[in-house]
Design an enzyme around this catalytic site. Structure first.
Site, short mmCIF file in Angstrom:
data_model
loop_
_atom_site.label_atom_id
_atom_site.label_comp_id
_atom_site.label_asym_id
_atom_site.label_seq_id
_atom_site.Cartn_x
_atom_site.Cartn_y
_atom_site.Cartn_z
N LYS A 466 0.83 -1.21 0.00
CA LYS A 466 0.00 0.00 0.00
C LYS A 466 0.87 1.26 0.00
O LYS A 466 2.03 1.25 0.42
CB LYS A 466 -0.94 0.00 1.22
CG LYS A 466 -2.00 -1.11 1.19
CD LYS A 466 -3.09 -0.81 0.20
CE LYS A 466 -4.10 -1.95 0.06
NZ LYS A 466 -4.93 -2.14 1.24
N ARG A 501 -3.85 -10.47 3.66
CA ARG A 501 -4.05 -10.42 2.21
C ARG A 501 -2.80 -9.81 1.58
O ARG A 501 -2.47 -8.65 1.84
CB ARG A 501 -5.30 -9.60 1.89
CG ARG A 501 -5.68 -9.53 0.42
CD ARG A 501 -6.95 -8.71 0.24
NE ARG A 501 -7.39 -8.66 -1.15
CZ ARG A 501 -6.95 -7.77 -2.04
NH1 ARG A 501 -6.07 -6.85 -1.67
NH2 ARG A 501 -7.41 -7.80 -3.28
#
Length: 527
Positions: A466, A501
């Site tokens: 991210k 994830r």
């Protein structure tokens, strides 16, 4: 792993002076001023058999559910559907527990849970309704405590007590049965949400209410051992998700995803990537055909399905997928419906149902697990300034997740089929993402104030590659953020995550194994 983290959180919950939270309850002119014991005297109304029993005003009830014969999950689902058709509105679900049989031990393991609901049926009419459901589902007269396809018991009926030849409320054996107490506690929050719940605490005959009764039996320390474990029904099995952390591998069949967009558009390249992820230790493959990166263009359900279904069908048929799970990353109910019909086991909804009003009802009808993620707005607006304003990000995320889950429950998705995701990278800036990553126990604690079932739910965290990792570590290219991802995953697992994830399965699988080993070691040393 889950049991260690949640045990610490619950000790904090239960260490609070619960009596101070539950204000004295008035009954007529008398008030219970000092304790639950005093409150019990004015809250309870006693009923006896009468020739005629009329329907009462709507009352909140708790019903315990058990099954150990046949398809136990199907038996539960049928019982819930029949209750709803019999003027019993289900409002809350506990977790699902697989337990060793009690009293008569030479029989199969039970599934146990409980629900809260409302009904206008009087106590004895409610009992008759539940007995009729038991008969419809195949229960016959047998040995006491013996095998049965379904067992439905009234634990509480409003704030009343009932003592007749056929019915006793509260159920007289609640206090000696961990497999009843555990789901009962799940139906509560640390903060009592109404006067009826306060009365249930008073009826427990323990100074600290139901929490004290649960602790006296052993409390959270009983869960996760051979005799009783929380499970999530998925595919054709019961998943004991708290034993070890699961790794979800990301496969985006999109041209514009922030990390791997355009890499796996063909079926052949997608299958090859899934083979690699499975070989590296992925437990779940998360297929997404619509990018949810900031400012991503929105596809129609038809466009999304055109990308998704050929890959899904190919992945489903891979021999390596035996024993593994497929989730579909979508916020379209139409895509969820078609994907599950083609073999997907879970629906991963970044919007928690906010972007498609039909999603909750569709998922409920499909009977599959549902991943509820926190996000404000949609992918095109989620990073707008107004969506980044929080009083306290962990508390606010917890509160907003609770709202989404409550909506899903009312629509018919049991809490025992829900997974929660605080949504790292969605409607959060770098500092807020760091706060969430460090504050996972706080999020559980905040959720537990309203719902202990949700506080116990599997927690999914997805920090992989991210932007905030790039901003902290100075890597503008997503593919260069794998070392930072490993660090974030380590923090998440040690903070209580049950599923991570990730794009890079190999390196993160090693991080997960090490974290699990440390957590198991800590648990074993403490036992």
């Amino acid at each position: 792993m889950q049991n260690t983290t949640l045990g610490l959180a619950e000790k904090a919950f239960l260490g609070m002076n619960f009596i101070k939270q539950v204000v004295p309850i008035k009954c007529g002119r008398r008030a219970a001023k000092t304790s639950f014991a005093a409150a019990r005297l004015c809250l309870s109304r006693r009923f006896h058999d009468a020739p005629v029993e009329v329907n009462s005003e709507e009352q909140e009830v708790v019903i315990a559910i058990g099954s150990n014969v046949g398809d136990r999950v199907h038996n539960f689902e049928e019982a819930l559907q029949r209750m709803k058709k019999s003027d019993i509105q289900i409002t809350r679900h506990a977790c699902l527990y697989e337990t060793e049989p009690a009293y008569v031990t030479d029989q199969p393991r039970f599934l146990n849970s409980a629900v809260r609901g409302t009904t206008k049926l009087s106590p004895h009419k409610l009992l008759a309704t539940l007995k009729a459901i038991e008969r419809d589902l195949g229960r016959t007269a047998g040995i006491r405590y013996g095998p049965r396809p379904i067992d439905l018991d009234i634990l509480f009926y409003g704030s009343r007590t009932v003592n007749s030849d056929s019915l006793t409320i509260p159920h007289e054996r609640i206090w000696e049965r961990p497999f009843v107490m555990a789901p009962l506690i799940d139906l509560l929050g640390v903060q009592a949400d109404n006067e009826t719940v306060k009365s249930w605490h008073s009826l427990s005959k323990h100074p600290g209410g139901l929490f004290d009764a649960w602790e006296e039996l052993g409390g959270e320390s009983l869960v996760g051992k051979d005799g009783m474990e929380r499970v999530l029904p998925v595919g054709n099995r019961l998943w004991s998700w708290s034993a070890n952390t699961s790794v979800m591998g990301v496969l985006n069949v999109t041209p514009d995803s922030f990390s791997d967009g355009g890499k796996f558009l063909s079926v052949e390249s997608a299958v090859s990537q899934v083979q690699s992820m499975l070989a590296e230790g992925a437990d779940i493959v998360d297929l997404g055909a619509q990018s949810t990166r900031p400012m991503a263009s929105k596809l129609s359900p038809e466009q999304e399905l055109d990308r998704l279904i050929p890959v899904l069908e190919a992945v489903r048929d891979m021999p390596e997928m035996v024993g593994k799970l497929i989730s579909v990353d979508t916020f379209h109910s139409q895509v969820a419906l078609e994907a599950v019909s083609k073999g997907a086991h879970l629906v991963n909804d970044v919007s928690g149902g906010k972007l498609d009003v039909k999603m909750h009802h569709v998922v409920a009808s499909l009977g599959i697990p549902y991943i509820v993620m926190h996000m404000r707005g949609d992918p095109s607006t989620m990073q707008n300034r107004e969506n980044l304003v929080y009083d306290d990000v962990c508390s606010d995320v917890a509160s907003e997740l609770c709202t989404r889950v409550r909506d899903a429950e009312i629509s018919g998705i049991p809490a025992w089929k829900m997974i929660i995701d605080p949504g790292i990278g969605f409607s959060k800036n770098t500092e807020q993402n760091l706060d969430i990553l460090m504050g996972l126990p706080t999020i559980r604690s905040e959720i537990g104030k309203k719902s202990l079932a949700l506080a116990h739910a599997p927690l999914l965290v997805g920090p992989s590659r991210k932007r905030f990792l790039g901003e902290v570590c100075g890597w503008p290219v997503a593919g260069e953020r794998d070392p930072a991802t490993v660090a974030a995953v380590t923090a998440a697992v040690l903070g209580g995550a049950n599923i991570v994830r990730v794009h890079n399965v190999r390196d993160n699988r090693d991080a997960v194994k090490l974290c699990d080993a440390m957590l198991h070691r800590r648990t074993n040393r403490g036992s």
